[in-house]
Design a protein around this motif. Structure first.
Motif, PDB file in Angstrom:
ATOM      1  N   GLN A 246       4.501  26.575  13.673  1.00  0.00           N
ATOM      2  CA  GLN A 246       5.490  26.038  12.702  1.00  0.00           C
ATOM      3  C   GLN A 246       4.834  25.482  11.434  1.00  0.00           C
ATOM      4  O   GLN A 246       5.524  25.164  10.478  1.00  0.00           O
ATOM      5  N   GLU A 249       2.942  30.313   8.157  1.00  0.00           N
ATOM      6  CA  GLU A 249       3.251  31.635   8.747  1.00  0.00           C
ATOM      7  C   GLU A 249       2.083  32.190   9.544  1.00  0.00           C
ATOM      8  O   GLU A 249       0.939  32.124   9.118  1.00  0.00           O
ATOM      9  N   ASP A 251       0.963  35.653  12.283  1.00  0.00           N
ATOM     10  CA  ASP A 251       1.393  36.983  12.719  1.00  0.00           C
ATOM     11  C   ASP A 251       1.807  36.907  14.192  1.00  0.00           C
ATOM     12  O   ASP A 251       1.740  35.826  14.809  1.00  0.00           O
ATOM     13  N   THR A 264      -2.743  29.418   3.201  1.00  0.00           N
ATOM     14  CA  THR A 264      -1.661  29.855   4.078  1.00  0.00           C
ATOM     15  C   THR A 264      -0.346  29.806   3.291  1.00  0.00           C
ATOM     16  O   THR A 264      -0.350  29.517   2.088  1.00  0.00           O
ATOM     17  N   SER A 265       0.764  30.001   3.990  1.00  0.00           N
ATOM     18  CA  SER A 265       2.069  29.986   3.305  1.00  0.00           C
ATOM     19  C   SER A 265       2.468  28.568   2.896  1.00  0.00           C
ATOM     20  O   SER A 265       3.422  28.386   2.167  1.00  0.00           O
ATOM     21  N   ARG A 266       1.747  27.556   3.364  1.00  0.00           N
ATOM     22  CA  ARG A 266       2.125  26.184   3.012  1.00  0.00           C
ATOM     23  C   ARG A 266       1.043  25.545   2.123  1.00  0.00           C
ATOM     24  O   ARG A 266      -0.152  25.552   2.473  1.00  0.00           O
TER      25      ARG A 266
END
Ligand code: NAP
Length: 307
Positions: A246, A249, A251, A264-266
């Motif tokens: 959480q 993101e 895979d 990362t996505s955050r």
């Protein structure tokens, strides 16, 4: 804020990041699970592809990496990270021992061995079944061992065990190895190594200790029992990312989706080394990630860090 950046993991990625962070005069903290540092490399008998250090003992390389980070001024704390939460200006990292805060978090927690998932494996782990040839190989001096897998680790383990054991079987599910050509050549030249191609293990059997493997040829369907005392499972790795679900993101296999910049996505969360999606998982690519991740962090937090 306690720190500028918290680095989780003290393998080649985390330790390199610690060196770069110290040189950039960032206030960094490395959280490591065990005091040794080095990560998976500690369990490698010989590392033959780290430039400038041909044939270095894995334990020695791991130790040198940690010493280098310490000399650069890196700060280490022991702990198991259980939770990372966002705060108004960054992140709070909770371990089983303490709580720390930082603007950014670099996750370099690496990967661990995968299970073969056959009957007898769990029951006989520690009783003949092992995932670490350099740790447990000595228990099988002059005995018969089997290595399962066809990647770099399986080939390295089999070469290492051939020096200790009377005989080593390498059991691989296909008719071609995945591991490096140089390791394949070395393995194929060893007289006490027998390779069982196209073969899978269906069961590991034994009363209190491993006694035999029930194997099957996937092409002919022929089934056999193989008398062995040691079974070394080297069927790949899985990311140590369960505690970080959480957060950003991932895979389907649980690797953080991040490019070479380790973002990362955050925002503020970086992933380096074996825990991120990448083509080649080696010590050198993990170390490169550590350097890149710190550079990304400095770029992203330039204004805050300058104050
Ligand atoms: P790997 O490269 O993923 O190889 C795993 C092997 O296990 C493969 O041969 C695979 O077969 C086999 N396998 C997987 N699941 C299986 C199953 N259920 N039953 C039977 N066989 C199974 O993993 P690794 O050898 O642990 O290496 C992990 C990573 O570390 C790799 O990226 C590797 O290159 C790297 N590494 C690098 C070095 C180095 O640079 N010196 C040293 C060690 C490891 P298939 O081939 O059929 O898929």
């Amino acid at each position: 804020m306690n720190y500028d950046i918290i680095i989780i993991g003290a393998g080649p990625a985390g330790l390199t990041a610690a060196i770069y962070a110290s040189r950039a005069r960032l206030k960094g903290l490395v959280i490591e699970q065990k005091p040794m540092g080095g990560g998976q490399v500690l369990n490698t008998y010989e590392v033959d592809n780290y430039p400038g250090l041909p044939g270095i003992d894995g334990f020695e390389l791991g130790t040198k990496l940690k010493e280098h980070a310490q000399q650069a001024g890196a700060v280490f704390e022991e702990g198991d990270v259980c939770e990372i939460t966002e705060s108004s200006s960054g992140y709070v990292v909770k371990t089983n021992q303490q709580e720390y805060s930082a603007y950014g978090v670099l996750i370099a927690a690496g990967a661990a061995h995968r299970l073969l998932d056959v009957e007898g494996e769990k029951e006989l782990t520690g009783h003949g079944v092992s995932y670490c040839a350099t740790c447990d190989g000595a228990f099988f001096r002059d005995k018969i061992a089997a290595v399962i897998g066809g990647g770099d680790v399986a080939l390295e383990d089999a070469i290492f065990l051939s020096r200790i054991c009377k005989k080593v079987f390498v059991i691989h599910r296909r008719d071609q190895f995945r591991g490096a050509q140089v390791l394949q050549e070395r393995l194929l030249s060893l007289e006490n190594v027998e390779i069982l191609w196209d073969t899978i293990v269906e069961k590991i059997a034994g009363e209190d200790l491993v006694e035999e493997l029930h194997i099957a040829n996937v092409k002919t369907g022929e089934k056999k029992k193989l008398s062995v005392q040691g079974v070394f499972i080297a069927v790949g790795i899985q990311p140590e990312s369960q505690a970080f679900r959480q957060l950003a993101e991932m895979d389907s296999a649980g690797y953080f989706i991040a490019g070479e910049d380790c973002r990362t996505s955050r925002r503020g969360i970086y992933a380096a080394g074996d825990i991120r999606t990448k083509q080649l998982r080696q010590i050198i690519t993990a170390a490169a990630d550590g350097a890149n991740a710190i550079t990304s962090f400095q770029e992203d937090f330039l204004q805050i860090l300058d104050k």
